[in-house]
Design a protein around this motif. Structure first.
Motif, PDB file in Angstrom:
ATOM      1  N   PHE A 213      12.726  45.470  48.634  1.00 17.33           N
ATOM      2  CA  PHE A 213      13.012  45.996  49.971  1.00 17.33           C
ATOM      3  C   PHE A 213      14.431  45.622  50.389  1.00 17.33           C
ATOM      4  N   TYR A 214      15.258  46.623  50.649  1.00 16.53           N
ATOM      5  CA  TYR A 214      16.679  46.485  50.886  1.00 16.53           C
ATOM      6  C   TYR A 214      16.972  45.876  52.255  1.00 16.53           C
ATOM      7  N   MET A 215      17.490  44.630  52.247  1.00 16.14           N
ATOM      8  CA  MET A 215      17.886  43.956  53.486  1.00 16.14           C
ATOM      9  C   MET A 215      16.743  43.889  54.497  1.00 16.14           C
ATOM     10  N   LEU A 216      15.559  43.565  54.026  1.00 14.08           N
ATOM     11  CA  LEU A 216      14.379  43.585  54.884  1.00 14.08           C
ATOM     12  C   LEU A 216      14.544  42.709  56.123  1.00 14.08           C
ATOM     13  N   ASP A 217      15.162  41.537  55.972  1.00 19.46           N
ATOM     14  CA  ASP A 217      15.294  40.646  57.120  1.00 19.46           C
ATOM     15  C   ASP A 217      16.141  41.260  58.227  1.00 19.46           C
ATOM     16  N   LEU A 218      17.173  42.034  57.851  1.00 21.99           N
ATOM     17  CA  LEU A 218      18.020  42.662  58.857  1.00 21.99           C
ATOM     18  C   LEU A 218      17.292  43.817  59.548  1.00 21.99           C
ATOM     19  N   HIS A 219      16.436  44.507  58.802  1.00 24.18           N
ATOM     20  CA  HIS A 219      15.606  45.549  59.429  1.00 24.18           C
ATOM     21  C   HIS A 219      14.650  44.913  60.443  1.00 24.18           C
TER      22      HIS A 219
ATOM     23  N   ILE B  94      23.024  59.285  61.478  1.00 20.21           N
ATOM     24  CA  ILE B  94      22.088  58.423  60.747  1.00 20.21           C
ATOM     25  C   ILE B  94      22.819  57.337  59.968  1.00 20.21           C
ATOM     26  N   THR B  95      24.103  57.121  60.260  1.00 23.41           N
ATOM     27  CA  THR B  95      24.893  56.156  59.509  1.00 23.41           C
ATOM     28  C   THR B  95      25.878  55.410  60.412  1.00 23.41           C
TER      29      THR B  95
ATOM     30  N   GLY C  50      29.153  52.296  71.906  1.00 23.97           N
ATOM     31  CA  GLY C  50      27.896  52.955  72.237  1.00 23.97           C
ATOM     32  C   GLY C  50      26.906  53.111  71.113  1.00 23.97           C
ATOM     33  N   GLY C  51      27.294  52.777  69.882  1.00 27.51           N
ATOM     34  CA  GLY C  51      26.372  52.926  68.765  1.00 27.51           C
ATOM     35  C   GLY C  51      25.480  51.712  68.597  1.00 27.51           C
ATOM     36  N   ASN C  52      24.675  51.730  67.527  1.00 28.05           N
ATOM     37  CA  ASN C  52      23.772  50.595  67.292  1.00 28.05           C
ATOM     38  C   ASN C  52      24.265  49.737  66.136  1.00 28.05           C
ATOM     39  N   ASN C  53      23.802  48.517  66.118  1.00 31.37           N
ATOM     40  CA  ASN C  53      24.217  47.565  65.092  1.00 31.37           C
ATOM     41  C   ASN C  53      23.293  47.695  63.892  1.00 31.37           C
ATOM     42  N   GLY C  54      23.594  48.669  63.035  1.00 27.79           N
ATOM     43  CA  GLY C  54      22.748  48.954  61.889  1.00 27.79           C
ATOM     44  C   GLY C  54      22.718  47.816  60.887  1.00 27.79           C
ATOM     45  N   THR C  55      21.759  47.879  59.977  1.00 30.73           N
ATOM     46  CA  THR C  55      21.573  46.801  59.001  1.00 30.73           C
ATOM     47  C   THR C  55      22.781  46.638  58.085  1.00 30.73           C
ATOM     48  N   THR C  56      23.237  47.733  57.482  1.00 37.41           N
ATOM     49  CA  THR C  56      24.376  47.641  56.572  1.00 37.41           C
ATOM     50  C   THR C  56      25.661  47.362  57.344  1.00 37.41           C
ATOM     51  N   ARG C  57      25.742  47.800  58.585  1.00 33.02           N
ATOM     52  CA  ARG C  57      26.902  47.470  59.423  1.00 33.02           C
ATOM     53  C   ARG C  57      26.984  45.959  59.613  1.00 33.02           C
TER      54      ARG C  57
ATOM     55  N   ASN D 291      24.019  53.182  55.512  1.00 31.43           N
ATOM     56  CA  ASN D 291      22.756  52.972  56.214  1.00 31.43           C
ATOM     57  C   ASN D 291      21.788  52.197  55.324  1.00 31.43           C
ATOM     58  N   GLY D 292      20.639  51.872  55.881  1.00 30.86           N
ATOM     59  CA  GLY D 292      19.669  51.033  55.197  1.00 30.86           C
ATOM     60  C   GLY D 292      18.840  51.742  54.156  1.00 30.86           C
ATOM     61  N   LEU D 293      19.112  53.014  53.932  1.00 35.17           N
ATOM     62  CA  LEU D 293      18.412  53.761  52.888  1.00 35.17           C
ATOM     63  C   LEU D 293      19.289  53.972  51.657  1.00 35.17           C
TER      64      LEU D 293
END
Length: 277
Positions: A36-42, A201-202, A228-235, A264-266
């Motif tokens: 599972f890719y970066m599960l803790d950040l998700h 989505i990225t 205004g964006g979100n703090n994504g996992t890979t970000r 992105n996380g995918l």
């Protein structure tokens, strides 16, 4: 919005079990074998959103080591296909703390694009010296990066990832992105100052002043701060490892044909090129 849910989309891939053997270091969660890719950040992004919305039951489901282990167990139970091939899993959590998942197959991604040592500079710019063992992501102009013709008002629905997504769906519709397999992405523009917020989505990254930059996001939601964006996992992963820094990126500073990265996380980190319509 009684039906509102929080969600995150994660890569589930048996190739991730080879991370340690392939010489990757300092990659976080996946340093230990996990599909599972970066599960803790998700988990962290959903937990933070649950706290913001005051969803106590969801917080209880997700918080602490027990919450992270429960999420791992949930995926292992519900995405058994990951034993054989890569899958995408859209994990949702409701106000009552109940988890659910929507899943389906996804394409292969090179491990270097999931855990790059750095993001290579655009063509024509001086490249940093490569070190032995560096994990260099594939750079293939795979995605076409467009800019939304309309601007978007930043809100808690752009800071946190929820099922309330008319601003993202509208942006994709306006440039005729039909589904997730389309190798195009559209960037949202902040209505207040005309800066880039994020992709639909990225997370985007642009080459500015000799470094990669990504639009700023405050640690805590504040409508007066950030792009205004979100703090994504890979970000988050890339900022913590110095692959990029935060900076405001005016939409009118983008040049047709300029190279950029999105993530992105995918699918991890994806090379692209801006196309101005």
């Amino acid at each position: 919005m009684d039906d509102l849910q929080l969600f995150t989309t994660i890569r589930c891939d048996p190739e991730l079990l080879k991370v340690q053997d392939r010489g990757f270091a300092h990659v976080g969660w996946n340093q230990n074998p996990s599909p599972f890719y970066m599960l803790d950040l998700h988990r962290d992004r959903m937990l933070k959103a649950s706290i913001h919305w005051g969803w106590d039951a969801a917080v209880k489901t997700l918080e602490g080591e027990d919450g992270l282990q429960a999420l791992d167990t949930f995926l292992r139970t519900n995405v058994t296909e990951v034993n054989n091939s890569p899958y995408r899993a859209k994990i949702l959590i409701g106000r009552d703390g109940t988890l659910s998942v929507l899943k389906g197959p996804t394409g292969p991604v090179h491990l270097n694009n999931l855990f790059p040592s750095h993001l290579p500079a655009p063509s024509g710019y001086a490249a940093r010296g490569y070190l032995e063992g560096d994990k260099i992501p594939e750079r293939n102009f795979e995605f076409e990066i467009l800019i939304d013709r309309q601007s978007t008002t930043k809100s808690e629905f752009t800071h946190f990832k929820t099922t309330h997504r008319p601003m993202y769906d509208g942006a994709r519709h306006r440039v005729s992105i039909l589904d997730a397999t389309d190798k195009r992405e559209v960037l949202l523009v902040n209505r207040d100052d005309g800066s880039i917020m994020e992709g639909s989505i990225t997370t985007p990254y642009f080459w500015r002043n000799g470094r990669w930059v990504t639009p700023p996001v405050p640690a805590e939601f504040n409508v007066a701060q950030g792009s205004g964006g979100n703090n994504g996992t890979t970000r988050r992963w890339s900022l913590e490892r110095g692959l990029a820094v935060e900076d405001v990126v005016p939409a009118d500073s983008l040049v047709n044909g300029e190279e950029c990265w999105i993530s992105n996380g995918l699918r991890g980190f994806i090379h692209g090129k801006v196309k101005l319509l």
